[in-house]
Design an enzyme around this catalytic site. Structure first.
Site, PDB file in Angstrom:
ATOM      1  N   GLU A  85      14.861  -4.180  -3.904  1.00  0.00           N
ATOM      2  CA  GLU A  85      15.720  -4.964  -4.175  1.00  0.00           C
ATOM      3  C   GLU A  85      16.849  -4.334  -5.255  1.00  0.00           C
ATOM      4  O   GLU A  85      17.876  -5.260  -5.969  1.00  0.00           O
ATOM      5  CB  GLU A  85      14.649  -5.957  -5.739  1.00  0.00           C
ATOM      6  CG  GLU A  85      13.794  -7.119  -5.116  1.00  0.00           C
ATOM      7  CD  GLU A  85      13.301  -7.490  -5.802  1.00  0.00           C
ATOM      8  OE1 GLU A  85      13.201  -7.460  -6.616  1.00  0.00           O
ATOM      9  OE2 GLU A  85      12.775  -8.553  -5.305  1.00  0.00           O
TER      10      GLU A  85
ATOM     11  N   GLU B 269       8.413  -9.401   0.127  1.00  0.00           N
ATOM     12  CA  GLU B 269       7.732  -9.970  -0.897  1.00  0.00           C
ATOM     13  C   GLU B 269       7.951 -10.936  -0.077  1.00  0.00           C
ATOM     14  O   GLU B 269       9.012 -11.324  -0.012  1.00  0.00           O
ATOM     15  CB  GLU B 269       8.452  -9.274  -1.767  1.00  0.00           C
ATOM     16  CG  GLU B 269       8.009  -8.273  -2.616  1.00  0.00           C
ATOM     17  CD  GLU B 269       9.167  -8.016  -4.199  1.00  0.00           C
ATOM     18  OE1 GLU B 269       8.794  -8.809  -4.571  1.00  0.00           O
ATOM     19  OE2 GLU B 269       9.112  -6.178  -3.819  1.00  0.00           O
TER      20      GLU B 269
END
Length: 500
Positions: A174, A293
């Site tokens: 991320e 995710e």
């Protein structure tokens, strides 16, 4: 009341082969995922290494093929060297990502041992937040090189003669997020990612690499981020990552159950961006997707604000999942399978205690949350080839979505086992869905089982020794003259298994 839908399935209508890694999961050094989750040396069920045997059995029931580790936000501040060697010599560190203290009792080698116990491969993430090329290439050497070099010989010294042979690696986590330690722009990340990728593959050319995509589809940099990152990394990675989480904060069930359509659009968009860069580069290589995710996450948000900073393994992100959450998770799994031609890795985040299908009590029991069941069913019965069914379903509009089909479905064919499995969600809140399926392409196939997950209380949950949300196999599906007929109860997850 009933509504009606019909579909046609044909063995020639193939989407693509399902990579078993699509049923992966995730263990981060976060909350009680590791300490109190998979590892609790003082627990009555602990094995000789301190791993909870009750948790091991539940994970094996899920047939998890791949587990992402060690993060997540955690990895962006993690020094992997802290987690190898004698445990008594390992330092305690402040984990800035989650404002806790990391003891480093569990590290790379211990986690590899645990993964072997559950028959899973590891998807290892490297730190591209506070670190970079050097730490990443050294970790690959430590894990994958046979012997005769500094880091491989150090692994041997630590008691692991054979290399771990980790195949799949994530280039950070991320990095588009301002919350991330070492947050970078797309160009900054793309440059460090490609140079790290080159060095890692020089150590071990057999590995596969995942570049960071956007943290979610609603990031302000979405699309531009993917395009710039892939312009840098395209020739040196195999996957681009996607992350998304959903929640029913507005208590709007019709809209909540439609949120998997947002996941669909996210997948389609990233495929388009990747293929745009492929065209721009005149490349013959295709970049696939790693949805590493995904889950429901919102129940624990208020509780997490009250955690004492710098505590060790506090209860964090411990969502207690409801029946309605299980329905959405089922639809999200269906979304992944419908693009199995391009989604080759996916990781339900996470596996134990932290937004997880498995929950534990410290010193006590372990149990299955509501979302355990659709995840288990697809993992166990969803191996093979995804089929492109022709579906006609009544639809509805919600606050954020239009033309939401009441029937959400995908079909999987396993040619080796001569089985066909239909996974289906009925999103209708009051009506049974009367389903008719043309199965003439599968002559001689009969219904083996019709599993149903249903509950009159959409907020029903499971607790230790008190399970309200469990499936039954009393569904009424039957095949007659090449036609399958089944009644899918209102708000239900269905698994219809056909075989010869």
């Amino acid at each position: 009341m009933t509504i009606k839908a019909n579909m046609t399935i044909d063995k020639e209508f193939k989407i693509g082969n399902i990579d078993e890694r699509i049923y992966g999961s995730f263990i981060e050094h976060l909350g009680r995922a590791v300490y109190g989750g998979i590892y609790e040396p003082d627990h009555p069920e602990a094995d000789e290494q301190g791993f909870r045997k009750d948790v091991l059995e539940l994970v094996k029931e899920l047939k998890v093929p791949l587990v992402r580790y060690p993060g997540g936000n955690f990895v962006s501040g993690y020094n992997w060297e802290d987690g190898v060697g004698p445990v008594e010599d390992r330092p305690r560190r402040l984990d800035l990502a989650w404002r806790t203290t990391e003891t480093n009792e569990i590290g790379t080698n211990e986690f590899m041992d645990w993964a072997k116990k559950v028959n899973a491969e590891v998807n290892m993430a490297v730190n591209l937040g506070t670190r970079g090329i050097d730490a990443a290439r050294n970790l690959v050497e430590y894990c994958n090189h046979t012997s005769g070099s500094y880091w491989s010989d150090l692994r041997i010294k630590h008691g692991y003669k054979e290399p771990h042979k980790i195949k799949t690696w994530c280039l950070g986590n991320e990095m588009d997020g301002p919350w991330q330690i070492g947050h970078r722009t797309a160009d900054e990340y793309g440059r460090i990612a490609v140079e790290t990728a080159k060095a890692m593959k020089w150590v071990d050319p057999s590995i596969e690499l995942v570049a960071c995509g956007s943290s979610n589809r609603h990031m302000p940099t979405f699309a531009e981020w993917e395009a710039k990152v892939l312009e840098h990394t395209y020739d040196h990675v195999e996957f681009i990552s996607l992350h998304t989480y959903y929640g029913n904060r507005d208590e709007d069930l019709a809209n909540y159950l439609a949120q998997s359509m947002d996941m669909d659009q996210f997948i389609y968009s990233v495929i388009s961006i990747a293929d745009y860069i492929k065209a721009k580069k005149r490349s013959k290589k295709t970049i696939n997707l790693s949805f590493d995710e995904w889950n429901v996450w919102f129940h624990s948000n208020d509780a997490d604000k009250k955690i004492e900073p710098w505590s060790i393994a506090p209860p964090q992100l411990e969502d207690i999942y409801t029946f309605e959450d299980a329905l959405l998770v089922g639809s999200m799994l269906i979304s992944l399978l419908r693009r199995a031609d391009r989604v080759k890795i996916a990781c339900l985040a996470q596996l134990v205690n932290v937004i997880a299908p498995i929950m534990t009590e410290n010193g006590g029991g372990a149990w299955k949350q509501s979302i355990f069941y659709p995840y288990m069913h697809t993992s166990v019965f969803g191996r093979g080839v995804a089929l492109n069914a022709i579906v006609n379903s009544p639809k509805y509009d919600s606050k954020d979505f239009t033309d939401v089909p009441y029937l959400d479905t995908v079909t999987v064919m396993n040619e080796e086992e001569d089985t066909v499995t239909i996974f289906a969600v009925n999103r209708h809140q009051t009506d049974t869905l009367e389903l008719e399926v043309d199965t003439r392409s599968f002559e001689g196939y009969k219904v083996v089982e019709h599993i149903v997950l249903e509950n009159d209380d959409v907020k029903a949950t499971n607790q230790h020794n008190h399970s309200n949300v469990v499936p039954h196999n009393n569904g009424d599906a039957k095949v007659d003259s090449g036609r399958l007929a089944a009644n899918l109860p209102k708000l239900s997850w269905n698994v219809i298994r056909l075989g010869k």
